[in-house]
Design an enzyme around this catalytic site. Structure first.
Site, short mmCIF file in Angstrom:
data_model
loop_
_atom_site.label_atom_id
_atom_site.label_comp_id
_atom_site.label_asym_id
_atom_site.label_seq_id
_atom_site.Cartn_x
_atom_site.Cartn_y
_atom_site.Cartn_z
N LYS A 55 -11.81 19.28 -26.98
CA LYS A 55 -10.75 19.99 -26.24
C LYS A 55 -9.94 18.99 -25.43
O LYS A 55 -10.42 18.43 -24.46
CB LYS A 55 -11.33 21.03 -25.28
CG LYS A 55 -10.20 21.92 -24.74
CD LYS A 55 -10.49 22.55 -23.40
CE LYS A 55 -10.17 21.69 -22.23
NZ LYS A 55 -8.74 21.34 -22.03
N GLU B 143 -16.95 9.97 -17.43
CA GLU B 143 -16.04 8.89 -17.01
C GLU B 143 -15.05 9.53 -16.05
O GLU B 143 -14.29 10.42 -16.45
CB GLU B 143 -15.27 8.32 -18.21
CG GLU B 143 -16.11 7.63 -19.25
CD GLU B 143 -16.64 6.29 -18.78
OE1 GLU B 143 -16.17 5.77 -17.75
OE2 GLU B 143 -17.54 5.77 -19.45
N CYS C 226 -6.95 5.59 -14.63
CA CYS C 226 -8.20 5.55 -13.87
C CYS C 226 -8.41 4.16 -13.29
O CYS C 226 -9.09 3.98 -12.29
CB CYS C 226 -9.36 5.95 -14.75
SG CYS C 226 -9.43 5.06 -16.29
N GLU D 136 -8.36 8.84 -4.49
CA GLU D 136 -7.57 8.59 -5.70
C GLU D 136 -6.28 9.42 -5.65
O GLU D 136 -6.33 10.65 -5.62
CB GLU D 136 -8.37 8.97 -6.94
CG GLU D 136 -7.66 8.60 -8.23
CD GLU D 136 -8.42 9.01 -9.49
OE1 GLU D 136 -8.92 10.14 -9.55
OE2 GLU D 136 -8.50 8.16 -10.41
P1 NAD Z 1 -9.25 16.94 -14.96
O1 NAD Z 1 -10.64 16.77 -14.44
O2 NAD Z 1 -8.35 17.88 -14.27
O3 NAD Z 1 -9.30 17.43 -16.49
C1 NAD Z 1 -9.97 16.72 -17.49
C2 NAD Z 1 -10.35 17.66 -18.61
O4 NAD Z 1 -11.31 18.60 -18.12
C3 NAD Z 1 -9.18 18.50 -19.14
O5 NAD Z 1 -9.32 18.64 -20.54
C4 NAD Z 1 -9.39 19.85 -18.46
O6 NAD Z 1 -8.85 20.94 -19.16
C5 NAD Z 1 -10.91 19.92 -18.43
N1 NAD Z 1 -11.45 20.83 -17.43
C6 NAD Z 1 -10.90 21.23 -16.25
N2 NAD Z 1 -11.73 22.07 -15.62
C7 NAD Z 1 -12.83 22.20 -16.38
C8 NAD Z 1 -14.04 22.93 -16.27
N3 NAD Z 1 -14.29 23.73 -15.22
N4 NAD Z 1 -14.96 22.83 -17.24
C9 NAD Z 1 -14.74 22.03 -18.31
N5 NAD Z 1 -13.61 21.33 -18.49
C10 NAD Z 1 -12.66 21.41 -17.54
O7 NAD Z 1 -8.63 15.48 -15.04
P2 NAD Z 1 -7.16 15.05 -15.48
O8 NAD Z 1 -6.20 15.43 -14.41
O9 NAD Z 1 -6.89 15.53 -16.87
O10 NAD Z 1 -7.31 13.46 -15.54
C11 NAD Z 1 -7.16 12.65 -14.43
C12 NAD Z 1 -8.52 12.15 -13.96
O11 NAD Z 1 -9.21 11.54 -15.02
C13 NAD Z 1 -8.40 11.07 -12.88
O12 NAD Z 1 -9.35 11.33 -11.88
C14 NAD Z 1 -8.73 9.79 -13.62
O13 NAD Z 1 -9.23 8.75 -12.83
C15 NAD Z 1 -9.73 10.29 -14.61
N6 NAD Z 1 -9.85 9.37 -15.74
C16 NAD Z 1 -10.97 8.61 -15.83
C17 NAD Z 1 -11.10 7.69 -16.86
C18 NAD Z 1 -12.34 6.83 -16.98
O14 NAD Z 1 -12.60 6.35 -18.06
N7 NAD Z 1 -13.10 6.63 -15.92
C19 NAD Z 1 -10.09 7.57 -17.82
C20 NAD Z 1 -8.95 8.37 -17.68
C21 NAD Z 1 -8.84 9.28 -16.65
#
Ligand code: NAD
Length: 522
Positions: free
Chosen positions: A197, A272, A306, A408
């Site tokens: 997803k 991650e 990130c 962040e």
């Molecule tokens: P997010 O946590 O809002 O969403 C990530 C994913 O989780 C999306 O697909 C979203 O639909 C899903 N999601 C949301 N709520 C959920 C739930 N209750 N249950 C299951 N899935 C759910 O993050 P984002 O805004 O898409 O991405 C930004 C974040 O990602 C930043 O904090 C960034 O640092 C992090 N990030 C980390 C890495 C890494 O490798 N460490 C890489 C890229 C991004």
């Protein structure tokens, strides 16, 4: 569903301006080798953050029912796929790599349109998926196990990898093809079947990856795509009893929800998450080089990485010079639509992001212990009118415990913090809850090694920015960034396979480990 609709409206901005919607293409979920609508027949729109009147496509608004169907399809395909010899699985993945190469330009352009980063960077994103595919497919002829001596005579001991089973993959929007590939390709080469997803803001890039999987000949049911929101689609994956592993990349807050759900049902969970990365600039640094690294690290992908360089800890002896040059460069950056080759920084992803980033800028100004040295505004006029544009923003003289230096922000905002020694710099650098990436600019090898040794992060750079990971090295972070796993490299195989220890006793008699005494041979 309410959350999904709210989010839909946030991304699309003003409702009355969806002039181009009529032309938007409709995309489908991929379940059991079929392209299908969601069970509920509902859709969400994916808008271009540089111009929200440009609707990129309509995607299935999936529910628990769709996830159930996708998991069932992954279950049906599992035995056949796991029994396919790994080198044969890899052959299909090499074909996938070729398809990605052929389509790189189109995929990059579509990615820029759906999430805003400039074409060069979306090219890099697709390239990372290509690199990951070729590198990891190579594991099809390795997937090394090991042999080791047994403590009894006429007994043989070895370890082999076996697939985990059915995997749920949940990905963010900032690397919309690279991150799905980091999960998907190792999962497949290890013999797992998956339900993926993508983030609701970037379903098209994952659709392109999955469509390429179909074209490459990955059998039906091995890869299943379900688009939609965190609730209900993501949560239905996280909570699904048949999904043995959840691999998640996203915010630390969502990661915690995912981890709790996995703990509840004893599923494997790899996370991650967020970062608050740092560049240390010492008094002997090449200041111009450090400024280049800071600009690329802080404003690349509009600071939405990130690994973004959101803190710059700079020695007082070069502080003024560094800050002056950084501000000049930040002011000069051309902000605009990422599809224009002259643009250096694109929009941020959606209205929520604008709200969050502008909120942090306000906090920084209000706290009165830092100076807003440049930027700080949302751009709303002319070409910016229908997009989510924010000026590259630099705060100077920031105190390390301020919220803008601790949390962040995930936007084009960086905090310059003065320091007077390497020890102090390292303490500041380690003084956050995250532990993803850190860098030092210095000409002194002793200082470089000291910082390398002392920084408690998963990634460390010398004389280079905090971003720029390569696919054959492990990727991930400490503390609130992760939960001990590493993606990429060969280390990712430890997420997507489980060890099986095998003992072969060819002595023809019962030999009891730890109990029977074995005489040494004369
Ligand atoms: P997010 O946590 O809002 O969403 C990530 C994913 O989780 C999306 O697909 C979203 O639909 C899903 N999601 C949301 N709520 C959920 C739930 N209750 N249950 C299951 N899935 C759910 O993050 P984002 O805004 O898409 O991405 C930004 C974040 O990602 C930043 O904090 C960034 O640092 C992090 N990030 C980390 C890495 C890494 O490798 N460490 C890489 C890229 C991004």
């Amino acid at each position: 569903m309410a959350q999904a609709k709210k989010a839909l409206n946030r991304k699309n901005g003003r409702r009355g301006e969806r002039a181009l919607r009529g032309a938007a293409k409709t995309y489908h979920n991929y379940i059991g080798g079929q392209w299908v609508a969601s069970a509920g027949g509902e859709w969400f729109e994916n808008a271009n953050p540089a111009n929200t009147r440009d609707i990129v496509g309509r995607f299935p608004l999936s529910t628990a029912e769709d996830v159930d169907a996708a998991v069932e399809s992954a279950r049906n395909a599992f035995d056949r796929w796991r029994r396919t010899p790994a080198p044969r699985r890899a052959e299909i993945l090499f074909r996938l790599g070729e398809i990605l190469i052929r389509n790189k330009e189109r995929f990059s352009a579509e990615m820029t349109r759906e999430m805003g980063k400039v074409l060069k960077e979306t090219g890099g994103d697709v390239q990372e998926a290509i690199d990951c595919t070729f590198y990891t497919a190579g594991e099809g002829r390795r997937l090394h196990g090991f042999t080791t001596p047994a403590e009894m005579p006429d007994k043989f001991a070895m370890c082999v990898r076996q697939p985990v089973g059915l995997c749920g993959l949940i990905t963010p929007w900032n690397f919309p093809m690279a991150i799905p590939s980091w999960k998907l390709i190792p999962a497949l080469v290890c013999g797992n079947t998956v339900v993926i997803k993508p983030a609701e803001d970037t379903p098209l890039s994952t659709y392109n990856l999955v469509k390429a999987c179909e074209e490459a000949g990955i059998p039906p049911g091995v890869v299943n795509l379900v688009t939609g929101y965190g609730e209900p689609a993501g949560a239905s994956i996280t909570n699904h009893p048949a999904l043995r592993l959840i691999s998640f990349t996203g915010s630390t807050e969502t990661g915690r929800i995912v981890a709790s759900a996995c703990a509840e049902r004893n599923a494997i969970c790899s996370l991650e998450m967020g970062g608050k990365n740092v560049i240390i600039v010492m008094d002997d640094a090449d200041v111009d080089l450090a400024v280049e690294g800071a600009v690329w690290g802080a404003f690349g992908t509009s600071g939405q990485r990130c690994t973004a360089s959101s803190r710059l800890v700079v020695h007082k002896k070069v502080y003024k010079l560094f800050s002056k040059k950084l501000i000049e460069r930040a002011r000069g950056l051309k902000v605009g639509n990422g599809a224009d080759p002259k643009t250096e920084m694109g929009p941020v992803i959606n209205a929520d992001a604008v709200h969050k980033i502008m909120g942090y800028i306000e906090i920084g100004e209000r706290e009165d212990r830092a100076t807003l040295a440049c930027g700080g505004n949302r751009l709303t006029k002319g070409d910016y009118a229908n997009g989510y544009f924010i000026e590259p923003t630099v705060f100077t003289d920031v105190a390390p415990d301020m919220r803008i230096a601790q949390e962040e922000i995930f936007g084009p905002v960086t905090a310059v913090i003065p320091t007077d020694s390497l020890e102090d710099a390292v303490e500041i650098a380690n003084g956050v809850r995250y532990g993803l990436s850190a860098a030092i600019y210095t000409q002194d090898v002793n200082r470089a090694f000291h910082a390398m040794n002392e920084m408690y992060t998963g990634i460390f750079y010398v004389n280079s920015s905090t971003i720029g990971a390569e696919v054959h090295l492990p990727f991930g972070g400490t503390k609130a960034t992760g939960n001990g796993h590493r993606e990429a490299g060969t280390q990712v195989l430890d997420i997507f396979s489980e060890w099986k220890s095998i003992y072969v006793d060819y002595s023809g008699k019962l030999q009891r480990a730890q109990i029977d005494v074995v005489e040494s041979a004369d």
